[in-house]
Enzyme design. Sequence first.
Site, PDB file in Angstrom:
ATOM      1  N   GLN A  46      -5.284  -0.493  -4.543  1.00 34.26           N
ATOM      2  CA  GLN A  46      -5.973  -1.579  -5.247  1.00 34.26           C
ATOM      3  C   GLN A  46      -6.773  -1.060  -6.436  1.00 34.26           C
ATOM      4  OE1 GLN A  46      -8.023  -4.314  -2.662  1.00 34.26           O
ATOM      5  NE2 GLN A  46      -9.424  -4.972  -4.275  1.00 34.26           N
ATOM      6  N   HIS A  95      -6.015  -5.946   3.329  1.00 34.83           N
ATOM      7  CA  HIS A  95      -5.069  -4.844   3.499  1.00 34.83           C
ATOM      8  C   HIS A  95      -4.606  -4.793   4.953  1.00 34.83           C
ATOM      9  CE1 HIS A  95      -5.893  -2.673  -0.398  1.00 34.83           C
ATOM     10  NE2 HIS A  95      -6.867  -3.565  -0.363  1.00 34.83           N
ATOM     11  N   CYS A 153       0.856  -1.186   0.000  1.00 31.04           N
ATOM     12  CA  CYS A 153       0.000   0.000   0.000  1.00 31.04           C
ATOM     13  C   CYS A 153       0.896   1.242   0.000  1.00 31.04           C
ATOM     14  CB  CYS A 153      -0.882  -0.053   1.240  1.00 31.04           C
ATOM     15  SG  CYS A 153      -1.402   1.531   1.877  1.00 31.04           S
ATOM     16  N   HIS A 186       0.203   4.170   0.928  1.00 29.07           N
ATOM     17  CA  HIS A 186      -0.048   5.107   2.031  1.00 29.07           C
ATOM     18  C   HIS A 186       0.751   4.775   3.284  1.00 29.07           C
ATOM     19  CE1 HIS A 186      -4.076   5.485  -0.222  1.00 29.07           C
ATOM     20  NE2 HIS A 186      -3.270   6.454  -0.599  1.00 29.07           N
ATOM     21  N   HIS A 187       0.946   3.476   3.561  1.00 35.88           N
ATOM     22  CA  HIS A 187       1.663   3.074   4.781  1.00 35.88           C
ATOM     23  C   HIS A 187       2.808   2.097   4.505  1.00 35.88           C
ATOM     24  CE1 HIS A 187      -2.484   4.128   6.063  1.00 35.88           C
ATOM     25  NE2 HIS A 187      -1.817   4.812   6.965  1.00 35.88           N
TER      26      HIS A 187
END
Length: 194
Positions: A127, A155, A86, A88-89
């Site tokens: 995704q 996730h 991911c 974002h993280h």
Amino acid sequence: MNLQAFNPNPDTTKQLEEQVYKVLQTIGEDPHRSGLEKTPHRVGEALQFLTKGYQEDPEAILRSALFEEDYRQMVVVKDIDFYSLCEHHMLPFFGKAHVAYIPNGKITGLSKIARVVDVFARRLQVQERMTTQIKDCIQNTLNPLGVMVVIEAEHLCMQMRGVQKPHSLTTTSDFTGAFTHLETRNEFLRLIKG
């Protein structure tokens, strides 16, 4: 199982090692203790492997096994396992991709569809974008009568942190051409759920 050889770049590994070393110090760890001595090096190589999709051309992969064929029915490759990070993280998300296309005079090797999924998964991703990238790549390269992609994934950014909802599953889909017809989409969905 056919595993693609991967050779990390030593210069990139060294740069990543230095950064991971600093991260370990910043979170209060001792990078010199026995369990962590080689961690910066391992993480440097692992990150290169997990993001190797940036160095691969998915359209070239499809073109490497392109064949003329007068077949105009649905071709489905389902349950393609994938692992991604991911954006974002930088935590993993993973699951299965299901891909269908209806040829228009050209087909590609079935393993190439799975490799295209891997190319887009081995990048920092969301995704939703990954679903569309796979669809667009197949549509642009094969020019089929239609393409449909469904991805189901877990996730860890939702399960390990934040809302902390284990076992939650996210499903995304995208389609073109013949799959805009409900009957065709439903046939594909029946085949992948079968």
